[in-house]
Design an enzyme around this catalytic site. Structure first.
Site, PDB file in Angstrom:
ATOM      1  N   ALA A 113      -1.789  -0.045  -7.582  1.00 49.64           N
ATOM      2  CA  ALA A 113      -2.632  -0.774  -6.636  1.00 49.64           C
ATOM      3  C   ALA A 113      -2.010  -2.152  -6.378  1.00 49.64           C
ATOM      4  CB  ALA A 113      -4.065  -0.850  -7.135  1.00 49.64           C
ATOM      5  N   SER A 114      -2.792  -3.218  -6.424  1.00 49.38           N
ATOM      6  CA  SER A 114      -2.268  -4.523  -6.003  1.00 49.38           C
ATOM      7  C   SER A 114      -1.280  -5.153  -6.979  1.00 49.38           C
ATOM      8  CB  SER A 114      -3.422  -5.488  -5.741  1.00 49.38           C
ATOM      9  OG  SER A 114      -4.081  -5.136  -4.544  1.00 49.38           O
ATOM     10  N   VAL A 115      -1.098  -4.569  -8.162  1.00 48.70           N
ATOM     11  CA  VAL A 115       0.026  -5.005  -8.993  1.00 48.70           C
ATOM     12  C   VAL A 115       1.341  -4.759  -8.242  1.00 48.70           C
ATOM     13  CG1 VAL A 115       1.214  -4.635 -11.209  1.00 48.70           C
ATOM     14  CG2 VAL A 115      -1.278  -4.655 -11.121  1.00 48.70           C
TER      15      VAL A 115
END
Length: 350
Positions: A63-65
């Site tokens: 995801a946003s990592v």
């Protein structure tokens, strides 16, 4: 009189992660100190239907990592002289409206562009997956902004989807291919991939789950899961240890460029959090979380102390940032026994 030995660092991590053990969606935990994995733990299952347990090689949707990799790709191209961080976005994406003239790549990196969230522009009746190019098509028709570029902060998946397209335009390579050639392969991140259905595969894949109606149900994909620049990378704690190591040296980028990524560029909507390029900054930590349907992840780094904690999970709840900080505290407060001294270095649990 009997005495009780203090719990080992690994057993204390196990205690914090006990809710992930057993026959449910699982988690992977990595603690790296001075380049060494001093705790590497696996809990639960990557695939409930196939009864596949989590291992250190299990790959989760970050995801946003993922945003730190998109930012690194932009910095690589800036170092190569292929673009400037202060280039107007419309230089690379001219189909955007003239109202976007003032938006720069820097604004996209720092969530200060004011772009409308593409998720709010999608047709709710359309159940097909949108891709990065589809995000551009939606924004090309949208002249409104939340605020004038550079005047405020609003977390923006739109901006990072556009950054992936800029990587493609500036490099002449597909985004996924650029990441593989310039980041993943050089660092030996063999199984990390910007996943594209029908084009690539995810080795040792974890599937996402949500607890609904009294049981875990697979919720692995949504209409936004195919967008790569804001959250489409899969990786494991094995590969993320290699990524973390590269952030301390100049194999990928000069030190000054890494420092730029971790230098606060803007305040956020959280009082103690600032934002750089693909990284949040809080006190002495640089970190980023990632949340998407069926996955909750976080990486927290204490670079001055050469300590990193990664927690990857394939369930919708809870958000693991607080837990990662608790795990980090075990190795920051002096109470944790040196792992190399007690032989409790790397182990795995289910």
């Amino acid at each position: 009189m009997s005495t009780t030995s203090p719990a080992s660092p690994t057993s204390r991590v196990d205690a914090l992660m006990q809710d992930y053990a057993g026959h449910g969606p699982g988690a992977s935990v990595l603690v790296v100190r001075d380049g060494e994995a001093i705790v590497q733990r696996s809990y639960g299952f990557a695939d409930l239907e196939a009864n596949t347990p989590v291992t250190p090689q299990t790959n989760y949707r970050l995801a946003s990592v993922s945003k730190q990799f998109t930012a690194a790709a932009i910095l690589l191209l800036a170092r190569d002289g292929k673009l400037s961080i202060d280039d107007p976005v419309r230089r690379w994406l001219p189909s955007l409206p003239a109202s976007d003239d003032a938006i720069t790549i820097r604004h996209l990196l720092t969530h200060t562009s004011g772009l409308i969230d593409y998720e709010d522009l999608m047709d709710p009746a359309d159940t097909s997956q949108i891709h990065d190019s589809g995000v551009l098509a939606l924004l090309a028709k949208e002249s409104k902004h939340y605020f004038a570029p550079g005047t405020s902060y609003r977390y923006s998946n739109s901006g990072y989807a556009l950054l992936s397209l800029i990587v493609e335009r500036a490099s002449g390579q597909r985004y996924a291919d650029f990441l593989h050639a310039r980041i993943f392969a050089p660092l030996g991140m063999r199984d990390t991939v910007a996943y594209e259905d029908g084009i690539s595969t995810v080795a040792h894949r974890a599937f996402g789950y949500t607890f609904e109606d009294g049981r875990w149900q697979r919720t692995d994909q949504s209409t936004t899961s195919a967008v790569l620049g804001d959250g489409g990378i899969y990786s494991s704690i094995v590969d993320l240890q290699k990524w973390d190591a590269a952030l301390y040296d100049e194999r990928l980028l000069p030190r000054a460029m890494w420092t730029q990524a971790w230098t606060p560029a803007t305040k956020t909507d959280e009082a103690d959090v600032e934002y750089g390029f693909g990284w949040r900054i809080t006190g002495e930590t640089v970190w980023h979380s990632g949340e998407t349907v069926g996955f909750r992840n976080v990486i927290v780094r204490w670079p001055q102390r050469h300590l990193t904690v990664v927690v990857l999970t394939n369930r919708n709840d809870p958000e693991p940032y607080a837990m990662a900080k608790q795990i980090g505290a075990l190795f920051l407060d002096g109470s944790a026994v040196d792992a190399s001294a007690n032989g409790d270095v790397v182990s795995h649990a289910r």
